[in-house]
Enzyme design. Structure first.
Site, PDB file in Angstrom:
ATOM      1  N   HIS A   1     -28.210  32.785 -23.119  1.00 11.26           N
ATOM      2  CA  HIS A   1     -28.559  33.792 -24.136  1.00 11.26           C
ATOM      3  C   HIS A   1     -29.993  33.559 -24.646  1.00 11.26           C
ATOM      4  O   HIS A   1     -30.755  34.500 -24.831  1.00 11.26           O
ATOM      5  CB  HIS A   1     -27.627  33.707 -25.351  1.00 11.26           C
TER       6      HIS A   1
ATOM      7  N   LYS B   1     -11.685  39.515 -26.707  1.00 11.09           N
ATOM      8  CA  LYS B   1     -11.847  38.055 -26.773  1.00 11.09           C
ATOM      9  C   LYS B   1     -11.438  37.551 -28.146  1.00 11.09           C
ATOM     10  O   LYS B   1     -11.762  38.166 -29.158  1.00 11.09           O
ATOM     11  CB  LYS B   1     -13.313  37.665 -26.558  1.00 11.09           C
TER      12      LYS B   1
ATOM     13  N   ARG C   1     -25.585  38.253 -15.005  1.00 10.95           N
ATOM     14  CA  ARG C   1     -25.507  36.982 -14.285  1.00 10.95           C
ATOM     15  C   ARG C   1     -25.138  37.188 -12.827  1.00 10.95           C
ATOM     16  O   ARG C   1     -25.812  36.751 -11.922  1.00 10.95           O
ATOM     17  CB  ARG C   1     -24.442  36.075 -14.914  1.00 10.95           C
TER      18      ARG C   1
ATOM     19  N   SER D   1     -20.289  31.273 -22.436  1.00 13.29           N
ATOM     20  CA  SER D   1     -19.754  30.608 -23.629  1.00 13.29           C
ATOM     21  C   SER D   1     -18.396  29.992 -23.323  1.00 13.29           C
ATOM     22  O   SER D   1     -18.081  28.890 -23.798  1.00 13.29           O
ATOM     23  CB  SER D   1     -19.614  31.612 -24.773  1.00 13.29           C
TER      24      SER D   1
HETATM   25  P1  ADP Z   1     -20.086  39.955 -24.657  1.00 14.20           P
HETATM   26  O1  ADP Z   1     -18.732  39.575 -25.144  1.00 14.20           O
HETATM   27  O2  ADP Z   1     -20.649  41.165 -25.348  1.00 14.20           O
HETATM   28  O3  ADP Z   1     -20.238  40.019 -23.155  1.00 14.20           O
HETATM   29  P2  ADP Z   1     -21.554  37.449 -24.621  1.00 14.20           P
HETATM   30  O4  ADP Z   1     -21.942  36.661 -25.831  1.00 14.20           O
HETATM   31  O5  ADP Z   1     -20.594  36.817 -23.682  1.00 14.20           O
HETATM   32  O6  ADP Z   1     -21.030  38.802 -25.205  1.00 14.20           O
HETATM   33  O7  ADP Z   1     -22.853  37.871 -23.814  1.00 14.20           O
HETATM   34  C1  ADP Z   1     -23.862  38.673 -24.396  1.00 14.20           C
HETATM   35  C2  ADP Z   1     -24.804  39.147 -23.319  1.00 14.20           C
HETATM   36  O8  ADP Z   1     -25.520  38.046 -22.766  1.00 14.20           O
HETATM   37  C3  ADP Z   1     -24.136  39.827 -22.133  1.00 14.20           C
HETATM   38  O9  ADP Z   1     -24.982  40.871 -21.687  1.00 14.20           O
HETATM   39  C4  ADP Z   1     -24.046  38.734 -21.098  1.00 14.20           C
HETATM   40  O10 ADP Z   1     -24.005  39.251 -19.784  1.00 14.20           O
HETATM   41  C5  ADP Z   1     -25.347  38.006 -21.357  1.00 14.20           C
HETATM   42  N1  ADP Z   1     -25.280  36.614 -20.921  1.00 14.20           N
HETATM   43  C6  ADP Z   1     -24.372  35.678 -21.256  1.00 14.20           C
HETATM   44  N2  ADP Z   1     -24.620  34.501 -20.622  1.00 14.20           N
HETATM   45  C7  ADP Z   1     -25.726  34.706 -19.871  1.00 14.20           C
HETATM   46  C8  ADP Z   1     -26.481  33.914 -18.941  1.00 14.20           C
HETATM   47  N3  ADP Z   1     -26.115  32.667 -18.663  1.00 14.20           N
HETATM   48  N4  ADP Z   1     -27.554  34.478 -18.340  1.00 14.20           N
HETATM   49  C9  ADP Z   1     -27.878  35.760 -18.602  1.00 14.20           C
HETATM   50  N5  ADP Z   1     -27.214  36.577 -19.431  1.00 14.20           N
HETATM   51  C10 ADP Z   1     -26.146  36.062 -20.065  1.00 14.20           C
END
Ligand code: ADP
Length: 160
Positions: A17, A41, A91, A129
């Site tokens: 992030h 989630k 990703r 996460s």
């Molecule tokens: P959500 O539940 O909305 O998917 P997340 O907190 O899991 O929320 O992710 C927020 C955003 O960040 C999403 O667009 C996700 O694809 C992106 N993201 C999460 N981890 C990574 C990573 N390792 N590299 C690039 N983008 C990421």
């Protein structure tokens, strides 16, 4: 002024992030990082904790960032902030279907709001996460994958 909204659950924020945020800051003058609840989630950290970790991890960028919790439709948040860009990270192909559906939905309901995608840095392609929480739960090291404040919080939550 170019602005964008970067929404996510951030449960907790990872270096994946952080990388997206740092790269988005090169494209936009101001970035609204919005902590939301994903109905699919069950969050491990409270909204307040998630916002707190992001604020601490990003304190050196504070003048160009606004980090807050929002409960509701993201499009309403973006309109409130007068921002017409939503940033998401990608990703793997597995992210694509979900993100594609979301972006189409958003376009359907707000034609002037554009979703843009920033590709993950290779090093973080596997990082999520949930993987971080799994490692922490089994007392593994998350060093180098999350900001220091998150490492500390995970130890408090899962440490023995
Ligand atoms: P959500 O539940 O909305 O998917 P997340 O907190 O899991 O929320 O992710 C927020 C955003 O960040 C999403 O667009 C996700 O694809 C992106 N993201 C999460 N981890 C990574 C990573 N390792 N590299 C690039 N983008 C990421």
């Amino acid at each position: 002024m170019r602005t964008a909204v970067y929404p996510g659950t951030f449960d907790p924020v990872t270096n994946g992030h952080m990388d997206i945020i740092e790269r988005a800051l090169k494209l936009f003058d101001r970035l609204y990082v919005v902590v939301a609840d994903n109905p699919q989630k069950n969050a491990t950290f409270t909204a307040q904790e998630r916002v707190g970790m992001l604020r601490e991890a990003l304190k050196s960028h504070n003048s160009r960032l606004e980090i807050e919790y929002f409960s509701g439709l993201l499009l309403d948040y973006a309109k409130k902030k007068k921002s017409n860009v939503i940033v998401r990270g990608l990703r793997a192909i597995s992210d694509f279907e979900f993100e594609f559906q979301r972006a189409q939905f958003n376009r359907e309901f707000a034609k002037d709001i554009e979703t843009i995608f920033i590709m993950t840095k290779d090093d973080y392609a596997f990082l999520s996460s949930s993987i971080i929480k799994e490692i922490a739960m089994f007392q593994g090291s998350v060093n180098g994958f999350v900001p220091a404040v998150v490492e500390k919080k995970l130890k408090e939550k899962f440490g023995k």
